[in-house]
Design a protein around this motif. Structure first.
Motif: not given
Length: 255
Positions: A248-249, A251-253, A255
């Motif tokens: 999740k982290a 994927n967030h980075d 974006e």
């Protein structure tokens, strides 16, 4: 002779896996009844029920009538705390190899705490690696090394006799050393382990069963208690949580 608790015999399952000939089922049931065993489990039999099974069972038709028919060996072993496979081969799969008298004592001791099982494989091919992977030990009959092939019912008779002799000669048994996890609890653990290793990309997606068979062998050597299974599953859950958080982290980075 001192007679032990009849409930011990009632806690011993005789499991016949993938039987080819219905007559062998009936003959095995007859062998069981002569030794006071009554819990017959059939895993994916080729033909059952059948008149040949009835004929070979003679007066043991009641065992056939109450036999539990299961789709898989895991289903037949559900609720058991110990399963011993009977085979003249594949000693590399299960580390704990027992003689029939040793197996009888182990089964009767563990039967005080709950159901246990003695597993017999297909008449021609015996037990598969996967089936042995569900067992915590292996039983071998010291047959003629030049001709080790025993008829299925004869093998059931040999093991049944050893169980009965041990049962008749012992009035009391030592308590089991541990509160062992049941077969279905172990299967849930192995499913959880495989899912976690896949999520961590540790398993080879092309052949995950190879590693899982080795891991089953590893844990079968140690035997797991209920508490130990709970601890290991807690570790797996934590590993899954950490992996999902990391994904999740990332994927967030991105974006």
């Amino acid at each position: 002779m001192a007679q032990s608790d009849p409930k011990l015999l009632a806690n011993i399952r005789i499991v016949l896996a993938r039987t080819s000939h219905p007559g062998n089922i009936g003959a095995a049931a007859r062998a069981m009844k002569t030794m006071g065993l009554s819990q017959l489990y059939l895993v994916n039999p080729a033909v059952f029920p059948n008149s040949q099974a009835d004929a070979m069972a003679a007066s043991a038709g009641d065992l056939l009538a109450q036999a539990q028919v299961c789709a898989t060996l895991a289903e037949a072993l559900a609720g058991t705390t110990l399963a011993l496979g009977v085979s003249a081969r594949r000693r590399d799969i299960v580390a704990d190899v027992l003689t029939p008298p040793e197996a009888a004592i182990r089964l009767l001791t563990e039967a005080q705490a709950g159901p246990v099982a003695l597993v017999f494989g297909n008449e021609t091919s015996g037990m598969s690696n996967e089936e042995l992977g569900l067992c915590q030990g292996l039983v071998t009959i010291a047959a003629n090394p030049d001709y080790t092939s025993l008829n299925l019912a004869a093998a059931v008779q040999v093991l049944g006799y050893e169980i009965r002799q041990a049962w008749l000669g012992t009035a009391s048994w030592p308590q089991p050393e541990m509160d062992a996890a049941t077969g279905d609890e172990l299967e849930r653990f192995y499913g959880h382990l495989e899912a976690t290793l896949a999520e961590l990309e540790f398993l080879n997606p092309g052949s995950p069963s190879k590693l899982m068979l080795k891991l089953r062998r590893l844990f079968a050597r140690t035997r797991l208690a209920k508490e130990e299974v709970n601890i290991l599953r807690g570790i797996l859950t934590a590993a899954q949580g950490a992996q999902r958080a990391a994904v999740k982290a990332r994927n967030h980075d991105d974006e």
